[in-house]
Design a protein around this motif. Structure first.
Motif, mmCIF file in Angstrom:
data_model
loop_
_atom_site.group_PDB
_atom_site.id
_atom_site.type_symbol
_atom_site.label_atom_id
_atom_site.label_comp_id
_atom_site.label_asym_id
_atom_site.label_seq_id
_atom_site.Cartn_x
_atom_site.Cartn_y
_atom_site.Cartn_z
ATOM 1 N N THR A 115 5.469 14.525 -2.642
ATOM 2 C CA THR A 115 6.614 14.661 -3.537
ATOM 3 C C THR A 115 6.103 14.816 -4.970
ATOM 4 O OG1 THR A 115 6.778 12.281 -3.779
ATOM 5 C CG2 THR A 115 8.130 13.296 -2.071
ATOM 6 N N PRO A 116 6.819 15.502 -5.777
ATOM 7 C CA PRO A 116 6.366 15.661 -7.158
ATOM 8 C C PRO A 116 6.375 14.326 -7.884
ATOM 9 C CG PRO A 116 8.512 16.703 -6.836
ATOM 10 C CD PRO A 116 8.054 16.201 -5.515
ATOM 11 N N PRO A 117 5.471 14.143 -8.812
ATOM 12 C CA PRO A 117 5.433 12.866 -9.540
ATOM 13 C C PRO A 117 6.686 12.695 -10.393
ATOM 14 C CG PRO A 117 3.923 14.446 -10.521
ATOM 15 C CD PRO A 117 4.467 15.072 -9.273
ATOM 16 N N LYS A 118 7.147 11.456 -10.473
ATOM 17 C CA LYS A 118 8.313 11.147 -11.284
ATOM 18 C C LYS A 118 7.837 10.633 -12.632
ATOM 19 C CE LYS A 118 11.360 10.297 -7.481
ATOM 20 N NZ LYS A 118 12.412 9.490 -6.923
ATOM 21 N N SER A 119 8.619 10.987 -13.640
ATOM 22 C CA SER A 119 8.246 10.581 -14.982
ATOM 23 C C SER A 119 9.466 10.017 -15.691
ATOM 24 C CB SER A 119 7.701 11.784 -15.749
ATOM 25 O OG SER A 119 7.498 11.433 -17.095
ATOM 26 N N ASP A 120 9.253 8.975 -16.463
ATOM 27 C CA ASP A 120 10.318 8.400 -17.263
ATOM 28 C C ASP A 120 10.276 8.938 -18.689
ATOM 29 O OD1 ASP A 120 11.211 6.874 -15.156
ATOM 30 O OD2 ASP A 120 9.844 5.217 -15.619
#
Length: 83
Positions: free
Chosen positions: A10-15
């Motif tokens: 899954t693509p990395p999540k970023s805040d």
């Protein structure tokens, strides 16, 4: 190719959120003149023709010019004020 991809990645999540505020004092508007003389000339010519065409039958200076008669400086000033 799409069916061969690795489906469990899954693509990395970023805040990370980038919020750029606009400062109304820093916004500048200006007309930029073109460097294309031929287009500027064509637009100018169209505007002049659009202005003068209805006046060919009624304006004395334009009638003099069409008849090949001599016009004075005052006539030319009057004509340029129309444009």
């Amino acid at each position: 190719i799409i069916h061969l991809r690795n489906k469990d990645i899954t693509p990395p999540k970023s805040d990370f959120v980038l919020d750029i505020k606009e400062d109304a004092n820093q916004i500048h508007e200006a007309d930029r003149l073109t460097k294309i003389v031929s287009i500027d000339y064509q637009i100018y010519r169209q505007e002049v023709e659009k202005t003068l065409t209805p006046l060919f039958e009624t304006d004395s200076v334009l009638q003099k010019i069409r008849n090949g008669e001599q016009v004075t400086e005052a006539d030319l000033a009057q004509l340029s004020s129309l444009v």
